[in-house]
Scaffold this active site. Sequence first.
Site, PDB file in Angstrom:
ATOM      1  N   GLY A 324       0.796  -1.218   0.000  1.00  0.00           N
ATOM      2  CA  GLY A 324       0.000   0.000   0.000  1.00  0.00           C
ATOM      3  C   GLY A 324       0.828   1.266   0.000  1.00  0.00           C
ATOM      4  O   GLY A 324       1.869   1.311   0.656  1.00  0.00           O
ATOM      5  N   CYS A 444      11.407   4.770   3.709  1.00  0.00           N
ATOM      6  CA  CYS A 444      11.381   6.212   3.441  1.00  0.00           C
ATOM      7  C   CYS A 444      11.778   6.932   4.721  1.00  0.00           C
ATOM      8  O   CYS A 444      11.030   7.742   5.265  1.00  0.00           O
ATOM      9  CB  CYS A 444       9.996   6.646   2.978  1.00  0.00           C
ATOM     10  SG  CYS A 444       9.981   8.353   2.393  1.00  0.00           S
TER      11      CYS A 444
END
Length: 514
Positions: A324, A444
């Site tokens: 996702g 990230c």
Amino acid sequence: MSPSTRGPQDDPRRGTGGGGAAASSTGRRPASGDGKRRGPDRRKPATPSDRPGSVQPARRIALEVIRAVREDDAYANLLLPSKIAAAGLDSADAGLATELTYGTLRLRGYYDRVIELASGRPVAEIDGAVLDVLELGCHQLLSMRVATHAAVNESVELARQVASRSATGFVNGVLRGITRTPASEWLEKVMDAATDDDDRLAAAASHPAWVIRAFRRALAADGVPAADVPFQLDELLEADNTAAALSLAALPGLVDRDDVGAGTEPSPLSPVGLRAPSGDPTGIPAVHDGTARVQDEGSQLAALALSRARPIVEGERWLDLCAGPGGKTALLAAEARLGGATVVANEPVPARAGLVRRAVAALPEPPVVWERDGTTVGDAEPESFDRILVDAPCTGLGALRRRPEARWRKAPSDVAELVDLQQRLIDSAVAALKPGGVLAYVTCSPHVGETRGQVQGALRRWPDTLEQLDAQAVLREVTGDAIALGAPDAAVQLWPHRNSTDAMFVALFRKLPA
């Protein structure tokens, strides 16, 4: 350093693939701040949209989003575009709503300090809805060319709509007090009130102090000489407070990037990437039909590191373990299709699994999407995949340009929980990977515990099973040596200030034959 206020592009968040720890109830940090702010959150039944008065729609929408971020842990980059579209704002008002929203969320830590000084009251004692209005007013008064009367009067009207009658006088008094001191002097006052060097830097750059310390350690771990770390840290914090350029990925085999048009230019970093003018990307036909996607160049490179780590063999089976919302899945699936491979996407959260399905809908044969606990996939699917992407939930500290509120959602205590989850996902992926297969670990975040610490841990846990591959060599090949890299090791840490990408971390492994 002075606060910077340029707003980011509207870019779909990475979500489960880029930050999954629990957020605070208020979504902001304390004024002194090294953790999460916990103060009164006395919600009012009315919102700006319940009783619209003489408030410009852009301000009303900005406050609605800011309030939703605080009360409901909403994500501004998902909520704001839908509200702008529902309100039918023209481009000028849409731009204003975007700047008001992102600028306020980005610099709310700094504005909270100003509000404390101006009001003589800790922000923890100010009603949450009122503080939202004050922060929004601060942004207009201190960081935008907005007429003083417009900023104050419409803030008072907003306070009347969302809070008690007495709150309007409080908002009026605080904001008018702020107007009597120039912005530069407020910065000096805030600096004078800070407790130490890190606190002063946290105030000026509007980042929590613990994040600044994490960035400092990450820069050092990436090979930045000690004498240069302070300068690069300043550059990094400024980059976090600067709008990210709009970047697109043209899905290979579905659209050629030369055909996307709409004023786009080829990315110098990504062979499938484009840089586009600011504005609504859905007006670009390829984006509208799903053959091109809004995607940071760093995210593109993270996916390409896996797909181009070695030539694709027809019949290969790939897995995106934490898929996702589906941006990397779409790029991987497009790359796999050209080589005769197939992709399975896994996303345990049903709503986000729906986002993955929409992200890959333009592909002729979209990937199968599972909704399984990623930490159990290895047991259920042992040695089943030739390539696996673990785009792990993380603090998201690498994407603060795009999700400014993320800096206030996390505290140091969240890191340990995330690190444990990342380890379990890596171990599950190792179990699901075929001997000789390739595993890409991506976050990230530049936080050392989530990056190089995880690489070292995986190699310790699997000494006879995993070998680390040279991700730097792979990405130099992908980018044609256009990429700027740090420490000369096998992993890649990208940086906003160095690469103009999100701070993506990429490590590649190969599973050794038994």
